[in-house]
Design a protein around this motif. Sequence first.
Motif, PDB file in Angstrom:
ATOM      1  N   LEU A 186      30.959   0.713 -29.234  1.00  0.00           N
ATOM      2  CA  LEU A 186      29.657   0.676 -29.902  1.00  0.00           C
ATOM      3  C   LEU A 186      29.611  -0.585 -30.758  1.00  0.00           C
ATOM      4  O   LEU A 186      30.487  -0.807 -31.601  1.00  0.00           O
ATOM      5  CB  LEU A 186      29.471   1.918 -30.783  1.00  0.00           C
ATOM      6  CG  LEU A 186      28.269   1.903 -31.738  1.00  0.00           C
ATOM      7  CD1 LEU A 186      26.949   1.901 -30.971  1.00  0.00           C
ATOM      8  CD2 LEU A 186      28.329   3.096 -32.681  1.00  0.00           C
ATOM      9  N   ILE A 187      28.622  -1.407 -30.513  1.00  0.00           N
ATOM     10  CA  ILE A 187      28.448  -2.635 -31.294  1.00  0.00           C
ATOM     11  C   ILE A 187      27.150  -2.517 -32.075  1.00  0.00           C
ATOM     12  O   ILE A 187      26.081  -2.323 -31.490  1.00  0.00           O
ATOM     13  CB  ILE A 187      28.387  -3.884 -30.386  1.00  0.00           C
ATOM     14  CG1 ILE A 187      29.638  -3.964 -29.500  1.00  0.00           C
ATOM     15  CG2 ILE A 187      28.246  -5.146 -31.213  1.00  0.00           C
ATOM     16  CD1 ILE A 187      29.588  -5.102 -28.479  1.00  0.00           C
ATOM     17  N   THR A 188      27.271  -2.624 -33.390  1.00  0.00           N
ATOM     18  CA  THR A 188      26.074  -2.588 -34.231  1.00  0.00           C
ATOM     19  C   THR A 188      25.791  -4.002 -34.726  1.00  0.00           C
ATOM     20  O   THR A 188      26.655  -4.634 -35.331  1.00  0.00           O
ATOM     21  CB  THR A 188      26.282  -1.630 -35.424  1.00  0.00           C
ATOM     22  OG1 THR A 188      26.632  -0.343 -34.906  1.00  0.00           O
ATOM     23  CG2 THR A 188      25.017  -1.512 -36.255  1.00  0.00           C
ATOM     24  N   LEU A 189      24.593  -4.463 -34.428  1.00  0.00           N
ATOM     25  CA  LEU A 189      24.215  -5.826 -34.805  1.00  0.00           C
ATOM     26  C   LEU A 189      23.199  -5.785 -35.938  1.00  0.00           C
ATOM     27  O   LEU A 189      22.343  -4.897 -35.988  1.00  0.00           O
ATOM     28  CB  LEU A 189      23.592  -6.553 -33.604  1.00  0.00           C
ATOM     29  CG  LEU A 189      24.462  -6.643 -32.344  1.00  0.00           C
ATOM     30  CD1 LEU A 189      23.676  -7.273 -31.201  1.00  0.00           C
ATOM     31  CD2 LEU A 189      25.717  -7.440 -32.611  1.00  0.00           C
ATOM     32  N   GLU A 190      23.319  -6.763 -36.836  1.00  0.00           N
ATOM     33  CA  GLU A 190      22.379  -6.830 -37.947  1.00  0.00           C
ATOM     34  C   GLU A 190      22.009  -8.296 -38.197  1.00  0.00           C
ATOM     35  O   GLU A 190      22.913  -9.121 -38.366  1.00  0.00           O
ATOM     36  CB  GLU A 190      22.980  -6.220 -39.213  1.00  0.00           C
ATOM     37  CG  GLU A 190      22.009  -6.208 -40.380  1.00  0.00           C
ATOM     38  CD  GLU A 190      22.520  -5.418 -41.573  1.00  0.00           C
ATOM     39  OE1 GLU A 190      23.629  -4.849 -41.484  1.00  0.00           O
ATOM     40  OE2 GLU A 190      21.805  -5.382 -42.589  1.00  0.00           O
ATOM     41  N   GLY A 191      20.724  -8.588 -38.174  1.00  0.00           N
ATOM     42  CA  GLY A 191      20.284  -9.957 -38.450  1.00  0.00           C
ATOM     43  C   GLY A 191      19.444 -10.522 -37.329  1.00  0.00           C
ATOM     44  O   GLY A 191      18.650  -9.814 -36.720  1.00  0.00           O
ATOM     45  N   GLU A 192      19.645 -11.796 -37.044  1.00  0.00           N
ATOM     46  CA  GLU A 192      18.810 -12.499 -36.063  1.00  0.00           C
ATOM     47  C   GLU A 192      19.669 -13.031 -34.920  1.00  0.00           C
ATOM     48  O   GLU A 192      20.726 -13.625 -35.156  1.00  0.00           O
ATOM     49  CB  GLU A 192      18.082 -13.660 -36.739  1.00  0.00           C
ATOM     50  CG  GLU A 192      17.157 -13.201 -37.855  1.00  0.00           C
ATOM     51  CD  GLU A 192      16.378 -14.331 -38.504  1.00  0.00           C
ATOM     52  OE1 GLU A 192      15.254 -14.083 -38.967  1.00  0.00           O
ATOM     53  OE2 GLU A 192      16.900 -15.452 -38.551  1.00  0.00           O
ATOM     54  N   ILE A 193      19.214 -12.811 -33.705  1.00  0.00           N
ATOM     55  CA  ILE A 193      19.923 -13.336 -32.531  1.00  0.00           C
ATOM     56  C   ILE A 193      19.112 -14.513 -32.000  1.00  0.00           C
ATOM     57  O   ILE A 193      18.025 -14.330 -31.446  1.00  0.00           O
ATOM     58  CB  ILE A 193      20.092 -12.258 -31.438  1.00  0.00           C
ATOM     59  CG1 ILE A 193      20.738 -10.995 -32.017  1.00  0.00           C
ATOM     60  CG2 ILE A 193      20.943 -12.809 -30.296  1.00  0.00           C
ATOM     61  CD1 ILE A 193      20.806  -9.834 -31.027  1.00  0.00           C
ATOM     62  N   ASP A 194      19.628 -15.709 -32.226  1.00  0.00           N
ATOM     63  CA  ASP A 194      18.920 -16.902 -31.766  1.00  0.00           C
ATOM     64  C   ASP A 194      19.915 -17.922 -31.238  1.00  0.00           C
ATOM     65  O   ASP A 194      21.082 -17.607 -31.009  1.00  0.00           O
ATOM     66  CB  ASP A 194      18.041 -17.477 -32.891  1.00  0.00           C
ATOM     67  CG  ASP A 194      18.849 -17.969 -34.086  1.00  0.00           C
ATOM     68  OD1 ASP A 194      20.098 -18.001 -34.011  1.00  0.00           O
ATOM     69  OD2 ASP A 194      18.235 -18.330 -35.102  1.00  0.00           O
ATOM     70  N   VAL A 195      19.461 -19.147 -31.044  1.00  0.00           N
ATOM     71  CA  VAL A 195      20.303 -20.187 -30.449  1.00  0.00           C
ATOM     72  C   VAL A 195      21.547 -20.452 -31.304  1.00  0.00           C
ATOM     73  O   VAL A 195      22.583 -20.872 -30.782  1.00  0.00           O
ATOM     74  CB  VAL A 195      19.472 -21.486 -30.228  1.00  0.00           C
ATOM     75  CG1 VAL A 195      18.999 -22.065 -31.552  1.00  0.00           C
ATOM     76  CG2 VAL A 195      20.238 -22.520 -29.433  1.00  0.00           C
ATOM     77  N   TYR A 196      21.461 -20.193 -32.600  1.00  0.00           N
ATOM     78  CA  TYR A 196      22.592 -20.423 -33.500  1.00  0.00           C
ATOM     79  C   TYR A 196      23.605 -19.284 -33.442  1.00  0.00           C
ATOM     80  O   TYR A 196      24.807 -19.503 -33.367  1.00  0.00           O
ATOM     81  CB  TYR A 196      22.061 -20.608 -34.928  1.00  0.00           C
ATOM     82  CG  TYR A 196      23.117 -20.924 -35.955  1.00  0.00           C
ATOM     83  CD1 TYR A 196      24.061 -21.927 -35.730  1.00  0.00           C
ATOM     84  CD2 TYR A 196      23.155 -20.240 -37.167  1.00  0.00           C
ATOM     85  CE1 TYR A 196      25.024 -22.222 -36.692  1.00  0.00           C
ATOM     86  CE2 TYR A 196      24.120 -20.534 -38.128  1.00  0.00           C
ATOM     87  CZ  TYR A 196      25.044 -21.534 -37.882  1.00  0.00           C
ATOM     88  OH  TYR A 196      26.004 -21.829 -38.819  1.00  0.00           O
ATOM     89  N   THR A 197      23.110 -18.053 -33.449  1.00  0.00           N
ATOM     90  CA  THR A 197      24.012 -16.905 -33.550  1.00  0.00           C
ATOM     91  C   THR A 197      24.442 -16.341 -32.193  1.00  0.00           C
ATOM     92  O   THR A 197      25.422 -15.591 -32.128  1.00  0.00           O
ATOM     93  CB  THR A 197      23.347 -15.770 -34.362  1.00  0.00           C
ATOM     94  OG1 THR A 197      22.137 -15.380 -33.703  1.00  0.00           O
ATOM     95  CG2 THR A 197      23.038 -16.206 -35.783  1.00  0.00           C
ATOM     96  N   SER A 198      23.730 -16.676 -31.124  1.00  0.00           N
ATOM     97  CA  SER A 198      24.055 -16.065 -29.834  1.00  0.00           C
ATOM     98  C   SER A 198      25.412 -16.523 -29.297  1.00  0.00           C
ATOM     99  O   SER A 198      26.055 -15.807 -28.528  1.00  0.00           O
ATOM    100  CB  SER A 198      22.951 -16.331 -28.803  1.00  0.00           C
ATOM    101  OG  SER A 198      22.794 -17.703 -28.612  1.00  0.00           O
ATOM    102  N   ILE A 199      25.858 -17.702 -29.726  1.00  0.00           N
ATOM    103  CA  ILE A 199      27.188 -18.182 -29.304  1.00  0.00           C
ATOM    104  C   ILE A 199      28.265 -17.259 -29.871  1.00  0.00           C
ATOM    105  O   ILE A 199      29.190 -16.836 -29.174  1.00  0.00           O
ATOM    106  CB  ILE A 199      27.400 -19.640 -29.774  1.00  0.00           C
ATOM    107  CG1 ILE A 199      26.374 -20.547 -29.103  1.00  0.00           C
ATOM    108  CG2 ILE A 199      28.821 -20.118 -29.464  1.00  0.00           C
ATOM    109  CD1 ILE A 199      26.246 -21.926 -29.721  1.00  0.00           C
ATOM    110  N   GLN A 200      28.107 -16.933 -31.157  1.00  0.00           N
ATOM    111  CA  GLN A 200      29.051 -16.019 -31.812  1.00  0.00           C
ATOM    112  C   GLN A 200      29.019 -14.645 -31.136  1.00  0.00           C
ATOM    113  O   GLN A 200      30.053 -14.040 -30.865  1.00  0.00           O
ATOM    114  CB  GLN A 200      28.669 -15.876 -33.295  1.00  0.00           C
ATOM    115  CG  GLN A 200      29.504 -14.861 -34.060  1.00  0.00           C
ATOM    116  CD  GLN A 200      28.739 -14.245 -35.241  1.00  0.00           C
ATOM    117  OE1 GLN A 200      27.758 -14.807 -35.711  1.00  0.00           O
ATOM    118  NE2 GLN A 200      29.187 -13.087 -35.684  1.00  0.00           N
ATOM    119  N   LEU A 201      27.807 -14.175 -30.839  1.00  0.00           N
ATOM    120  CA  LEU A 201      27.663 -12.864 -30.203  1.00  0.00           C
ATOM    121  C   LEU A 201      28.347 -12.852 -28.839  1.00  0.00           C
ATOM    122  O   LEU A 201      29.060 -11.903 -28.500  1.00  0.00           O
ATOM    123  CB  LEU A 201      26.175 -12.516 -30.057  1.00  0.00           C
ATOM    124  CG  LEU A 201      25.870 -11.210 -29.331  1.00  0.00           C
ATOM    125  CD1 LEU A 201      26.460 -10.019 -30.083  1.00  0.00           C
ATOM    126  CD2 LEU A 201      24.366 -11.025 -29.151  1.00  0.00           C
TER     127      LEU A 201
END
Lengths: 117, 161
Positions: free
Chosen positions: A16-31
Amino acid sequence: MNLTVDSRNTGEDVSLITLEGEIDVYTSIQLKQDIAVILESGAKYLVLNLSKVEYLDSTGLGVLIGTLKKLRENGGNLVIVGPAMRIMRIFEITGLYKIFAIYPTEEEAAAKEGISI
Amino acid sequence: MSDQLTTTVEDQAVAQVTLVVPCLAEFVGVVRLAILGVANRISFTYDEVEDVRLAVGEACTHAIERCSEYRAYLTDRGQEQVEVSALKIVCTIDGSTLTVQVTDTIPVAEYVDVNSNSSLDGIDYQKLGTVLMEILVDHVGFEANSSGTTVTLVKTAGQAS
């Protein structure tokens, strides 16, 4: 705002992965990197709780589609839980709601998918 | 009964807001925040504001990905890295219509997209981004030349995209 990724195993091959915040060009690499680590640990089913995600763009959708492909190739699945109306609208206008299993709650996802969350 | 207080957006003059940020992923959030403020100057609904915010985010992402590929291209050719390119966002408010132009400085003629990494596990999310833009606003225009690319997004309040 950045993205926080919180994951835990809820079954033998379920994470189970709980995500919080914004998924965009900056954060999607980390995700993408975080999901890769979880997949390497042997998870076949990923449950992504998006209830605290406030923004999702095409790069985030790309990560989700790529993950779905990998999991299905191994007989697993990606399950999405609790997207806010705004996020759900993005799945709807792109037609991607047809390929993802999307449920309003973790309980409903567990019952319908037959996995433990 | 009084209707003297009624005003129309047509009475307002054309206004322009310009924002220049480095062409880097960490600045897309800054642009989205600024667009939120600009879009709120127009009688958009909540959904329309969010549509504009997402569409502008996609236009910026498009530029940032190409900028990143261009830097990789220069590195592959052994060329010295140029300073980080700028991304210029010009917002024009004209009555109930918002026009946003996102301009980068990546030379299209010189840069050949041979090392594109926009395909993520077989998913071309630049194409996905373009589809999103076309759905979210009333008009999307692309203009590319040797000095860069401009993406123009137009949205009018009250019009279904």
